[in-house]
Design an enzyme around this catalytic site. Structure first.
Site, PDB file in Angstrom:
ATOM      1  N   ALA A  92       0.824  -1.217   0.000  1.00 20.79           N
ATOM      2  CA  ALA A  92       0.000   0.000   0.000  1.00 20.79           C
ATOM      3  C   ALA A  92       0.855   1.262   0.000  1.00 20.79           C
ATOM      4  O   ALA A  92       0.421   2.310  -0.504  1.00 20.79           O
ATOM      5  CB  ALA A  92      -0.922   0.008   1.218  1.00 20.79           C
ATOM      6  N   HIS A 112       1.740   3.414  -3.410  1.00 20.04           N
ATOM      7  CA  HIS A 112       0.857   4.412  -4.010  1.00 20.04           C
ATOM      8  C   HIS A 112       0.139   5.277  -2.986  1.00 20.04           C
ATOM      9  O   HIS A 112      -0.591   6.181  -3.344  1.00 20.04           O
ATOM     10  CB  HIS A 112      -0.167   3.725  -4.919  1.00 20.04           C
ATOM     11  CG  HIS A 112      -0.975   2.676  -4.225  1.00 20.04           C
ATOM     12  ND1 HIS A 112      -2.088   2.965  -3.486  1.00 20.04           N
ATOM     13  CD2 HIS A 112      -0.800   1.336  -4.154  1.00 20.04           C
ATOM     14  CE1 HIS A 112      -2.574   1.834  -2.985  1.00 20.04           C
ATOM     15  NE2 HIS A 112      -1.809   0.846  -3.370  1.00 20.04           N
ATOM     16  N   HIS A 113       0.345   5.043  -1.705  1.00 21.23           N
ATOM     17  CA  HIS A 113      -0.396   5.776  -0.668  1.00 21.23           C
ATOM     18  C   HIS A 113       0.576   6.323   0.366  1.00 21.23           C
ATOM     19  O   HIS A 113       0.609   5.809   1.490  1.00 21.23           O
ATOM     20  CB  HIS A 113      -1.404   4.845  -0.004  1.00 21.23           C
ATOM     21  CG  HIS A 113      -2.478   5.538   0.761  1.00 21.23           C
ATOM     22  ND1 HIS A 113      -2.368   5.858   2.082  1.00 21.23           N
ATOM     23  CD2 HIS A 113      -3.682   5.971   0.380  1.00 21.23           C
ATOM     24  CE1 HIS A 113      -3.477   6.441   2.496  1.00 21.23           C
ATOM     25  NE2 HIS A 113      -4.297   6.509   1.468  1.00 21.23           N
ATOM     26  N   PHE A 114       1.285   7.217   0.205  1.00 23.06           N
ATOM     27  CA  PHE A 114       1.604   8.102  -0.901  1.00 23.06           C
ATOM     28  C   PHE A 114       3.088   7.965  -1.155  1.00 23.06           C
ATOM     29  O   PHE A 114       3.837   7.786  -0.215  1.00 23.06           O
ATOM     30  CB  PHE A 114       1.233   9.540  -0.549  1.00 23.06           C
ATOM     31  CG  PHE A 114      -0.257   9.700  -0.316  1.00 23.06           C
ATOM     32  CD1 PHE A 114      -1.127   9.821  -1.382  1.00 23.06           C
ATOM     33  CD2 PHE A 114      -0.787   9.691   0.961  1.00 23.06           C
ATOM     34  CE1 PHE A 114      -2.497   9.975  -1.178  1.00 23.06           C
ATOM     35  CE2 PHE A 114      -2.144   9.840   1.173  1.00 23.06           C
ATOM     36  CZ  PHE A 114      -3.013   9.978   0.115  1.00 23.06           C
ATOM     37  N   VAL A 149       1.735   6.613   4.038  1.00 24.27           N
ATOM     38  CA  VAL A 149       0.765   6.611   5.125  1.00 24.27           C
ATOM     39  C   VAL A 149      -0.037   5.314   5.039  1.00 24.27           C
ATOM     40  O   VAL A 149      -0.503   4.946   3.967  1.00 24.27           O
ATOM     41  CB  VAL A 149      -0.194   7.823   5.001  1.00 24.27           C
ATOM     42  CG1 VAL A 149      -1.279   7.769   6.064  1.00 24.27           C
ATOM     43  CG2 VAL A 149       0.575   9.132   5.084  1.00 24.27           C
TER      44      VAL A 149
END
Length: 192
Positions: free
Chosen positions: A37, A40-42, A47
């Site tokens: 995750a 892409h987050h972020f 996060v």
């Protein structure tokens, strides 16, 4: 009465500190920097997505609610995300049962990093998972056909019938008749 196992197993947790079935539970989850995750987050400020934190709360809640039932999360009320959780953090999740009914269990959950509350859920409603699937009682319809609703028979200001663009998705276990599949391929050709 605390469970006598040295380390009760709860999926997704690195360690379960306390587990009192029907009352409360405390679990530790380490957040690795290799979690997909974070790609892409972020990318520049990784996060942990709030939904993953909420899922961890629900997982521990299911263990606290009771091991004899297969629980699912039905509802969430009063969720607050107060601080970011990032790679390398160790999250301590505490879940307490706040109510029981014949249909389910309500739990309260908090997540802390280094003693600071990062997220809290006032109520997580857990219900037993249904053993069988009850298909919809609506009959199947052609894929290109508009849904039956009051809007399909209403007339617009210009005098033309307004067609609904709403499509009802098929549920698990439902099938379309062969005629519906043919008409979906060529919706411009009418069926006799």
């Amino acid at each position: 009465m605390t469970t006598s196992l040295a380390t009760p197993v709860v999926l997704g947790f690195d360690r379960v500190v306390e587990l009192v079935p029907g009352e409360r539970g405390v679990g530790i989850r380490n957040v690795p920097a290799t979690l997909p995750a974070f790609d892409h987050h972020f990318p520049r400020h990784p996060v942990l997505p709030g939904v993953l934190l909420l899922e961890s709360m629900a997982t521990l809640g299911k263990a606290v609610a009771g091991s004899g039932t297969d629980w699912r999360l039905k509802g969430v009320r009063g969720v607050r995300f107060k601080h970011f959780v990032g790679p390398g953090d160790q999250v301590e999740i505490t879940v307490e049962v706040i109510g029981r009914t014949e249909n389910g269990t309500d739990v309260r959950a908090t997540a802390k990093v280094e003693g600071r509350v990062v997220a809290a859920a006032r109520v997580l409603t857990l219900v037993p998972r249904q053993a069988t699937f009850a298909p919809s009682r609506r009959p199947a319809r052609a894929l290109g056909a508009p849904a039956e609703s009051p809007s399909t028979s209403s007339t617009s200001a210009s005098g033309r019938h307004a067609e609904s663009t709403h499509r009802t998705p098929l549920l698990e276990g439902q099938t379309l008749p062969d005629a519906a599949l043919v008409s979906a391929e060529k919706p411009w050709e009418g069926t006799a």
